[in-house]
Structures are given as structure tokens and as C-alpha cells.
Design an enzyme around this catalytic site. Sequence first.
Site, PDB file in Angstrom:
ATOM      1  N   HIS A  16      33.437  44.518  50.708  1.00 20.11           N
ATOM      2  CA  HIS A  16      33.938  45.518  50.002  1.00 20.11           C
ATOM      3  C   HIS A  16      32.658  46.117  49.318  1.00 20.11           C
ATOM      4  O   HIS A  16      31.631  45.595  49.131  1.00 20.11           O
ATOM      5  CB  HIS A  16      35.205  44.996  49.014  1.00 20.11           C
ATOM      6  CG  HIS A  16      34.403  44.074  47.706  1.00 20.11           C
ATOM      7  ND1 HIS A  16      35.317  44.281  46.549  1.00 20.11           N
ATOM      8  CD2 HIS A  16      33.564  43.202  47.618  1.00 20.11           C
ATOM      9  CE1 HIS A  16      34.488  43.365  45.722  1.00 20.11           C
ATOM     10  NE2 HIS A  16      33.616  42.651  46.543  1.00 20.11           N
ATOM     11  N   CYS A  25      27.331  45.426  42.821  1.00 23.75           N
ATOM     12  CA  CYS A  25      28.755  45.470  43.506  1.00 23.75           C
ATOM     13  C   CYS A  25      28.946  46.846  43.978  1.00 23.75           C
ATOM     14  O   CYS A  25      29.904  46.960  44.752  1.00 23.75           O
ATOM     15  CB  CYS A  25      29.839  44.798  42.779  1.00 23.75           C
ATOM     16  SG  CYS A  25      29.639  43.147  42.651  1.00 23.75           S
ATOM     17  N   HIS A  29      29.239  44.553  50.208  1.00 22.73           N
ATOM     18  CA  HIS A  29      28.790  43.273  50.062  1.00 22.73           C
ATOM     19  C   HIS A  29      29.821  42.449  50.432  1.00 22.73           C
ATOM     20  O   HIS A  29      31.264  43.064  50.579  1.00 22.73           O
ATOM     21  CB  HIS A  29      28.039  42.850  48.773  1.00 22.73           C
ATOM     22  CG  HIS A  29      29.218  42.793  47.754  1.00 22.73           C
ATOM     23  ND1 HIS A  29      29.480  43.880  47.272  1.00 22.73           N
ATOM     24  CD2 HIS A  29      29.783  41.846  47.042  1.00 22.73           C
ATOM     25  CE1 HIS A  29      30.235  43.743  46.261  1.00 22.73           C
ATOM     26  NE2 HIS A  29      30.447  42.638  46.011  1.00 22.73           N
ATOM     27  N   HIS A  31      32.437  38.419  50.398  1.00 22.96           N
ATOM     28  CA  HIS A  31      32.852  37.038  49.700  1.00 22.96           C
ATOM     29  C   HIS A  31      33.370  36.146  50.767  1.00 22.96           C
ATOM     30  O   HIS A  31      34.139  36.679  51.505  1.00 22.96           O
ATOM     31  CB  HIS A  31      33.640  37.485  48.441  1.00 22.96           C
ATOM     32  CG  HIS A  31      32.892  38.146  47.561  1.00 22.96           C
ATOM     33  ND1 HIS A  31      31.996  37.889  46.351  1.00 22.96           N
ATOM     34  CD2 HIS A  31      33.016  39.554  47.137  1.00 22.96           C
ATOM     35  CE1 HIS A  31      31.584  38.835  45.741  1.00 22.96           C
ATOM     36  NE2 HIS A  31      32.246  39.757  46.034  1.00 22.96           N
ATOM     37  N   HIS A  75      37.180  39.191  57.784  1.00 24.67           N
ATOM     38  CA  HIS A  75      36.125  39.801  58.340  1.00 24.67           C
ATOM     39  C   HIS A  75      36.390  41.325  58.479  1.00 24.67           C
ATOM     40  O   HIS A  75      36.307  42.180  59.351  1.00 24.67           O
ATOM     41  CB  HIS A  75      35.724  39.437  59.573  1.00 24.67           C
ATOM     42  CG  HIS A  75      35.398  37.950  59.917  1.00 24.67           C
ATOM     43  ND1 HIS A  75      35.918  36.917  59.565  1.00 24.67           N
ATOM     44  CD2 HIS A  75      33.945  37.789  59.876  1.00 24.67           C
ATOM     45  CE1 HIS A  75      34.962  35.941  59.427  1.00 24.67           C
ATOM     46  NE2 HIS A  75      33.744  36.402  59.681  1.00 24.67           N
ATOM     47  N   GLU A 136      36.720  34.424  44.234  1.00 27.19           N
ATOM     48  CA  GLU A 136      35.474  35.268  45.062  1.00 27.19           C
ATOM     49  C   GLU A 136      34.381  34.777  45.214  1.00 27.19           C
ATOM     50  O   GLU A 136      33.384  34.947  46.039  1.00 27.19           O
ATOM     51  CB  GLU A 136      35.358  36.782  44.726  1.00 27.19           C
ATOM     52  CG  GLU A 136      34.681  37.023  43.413  1.00 27.19           C
ATOM     53  CD  GLU A 136      34.456  38.337  43.123  1.00 27.19           C
ATOM     54  OE1 GLU A 136      35.397  39.299  43.479  1.00 27.19           O
ATOM     55  OE2 GLU A 136      33.476  38.826  42.368  1.00 27.19           O
TER      56      GLU A 136
END
EC number: 4.-.-.-
Length: 149
Positions: A16, A25, A29, A31, A75, A136
Amino acid sequence: MSNIRITKQFNFETGHALYGYDGKCKNVHGHSYKLNVTVIGQPINDANHVKFGMVIDFGDLKKIVKEEIVDKFDHATVFNKNTPHLELAKELQKRDHSVILVDYQPTSEMMVIDFAEKIKSRLPENIQLHSLKLQETETSFAEWYASDN
């Protein structure tokens, strides 16, 4: 009969980016999310019922959460469709990437609200969603409780 809470944990990888954010952020990137889903209900009291003694079959809960959350978000990359990230999303989709466009900033807090609505809509009427915990990172998570909402 007593109310019993049943929890099942799920894992998925999701990317996201937080448009307009003032830190790292803002970049795309990902998680390794852990999602704990807790439901509450009374165990089935009918000795002739195939699921006698269960609140809900863990397999049935797994099916709901996999179909609504894991299979879609694993994914994939999540973007707020009301931002310029829409251009990046379209380009990724053209290249056969899995992209989810949402009406919210894709933070853990907002994702857990979205997940709660999706899961609640699929549960049998005698089973209530009690809580969700979306982790996360090893030390960061958001929680949703029915009693708070």
C-alpha cells in the site's frame, strides 16, 4: 448455555501507499499482515447436528475470511482511489498486477473497519463478530471491537 469466543488467525502479504502522508509510508511498501478474527456465539446443543458442540466450524470461518479478505488482499497493492495514486494503479493493472482501489486511506485502522463490515455480512445470524486485530508489523496493530461500535 454459555457464549464462547472462537479466534482464527490469517496471514497475507499486502502492499500500500499513504497518499499525502508526511513520512516514509507515502512510498509504496508492503507488510506481512496477521489478522485475528474472533467471533462469539453459543455452541450447538443438538447432539444430532453434525457440528454439535461447535460455535462455528473453524473451516467455515476460514472460508468466509479467505473469500472476503485473504484471497483478495494477498499479494495485492491497495490504493485510495480518490488520490493521484489512481494513475499508478491503472498502470500496474495494465501490467497484470493485482490492485485494490478503496474509498479510504489504506491504513491498518481503515482496513480493519473495512474487513469487519465484509466479515459481518457473511456470518450466520447466530454468530456475531466480536473483534478483529490487524497486525502490520511485529509491534504495530489496529483492533476493532463490536462493543466499541
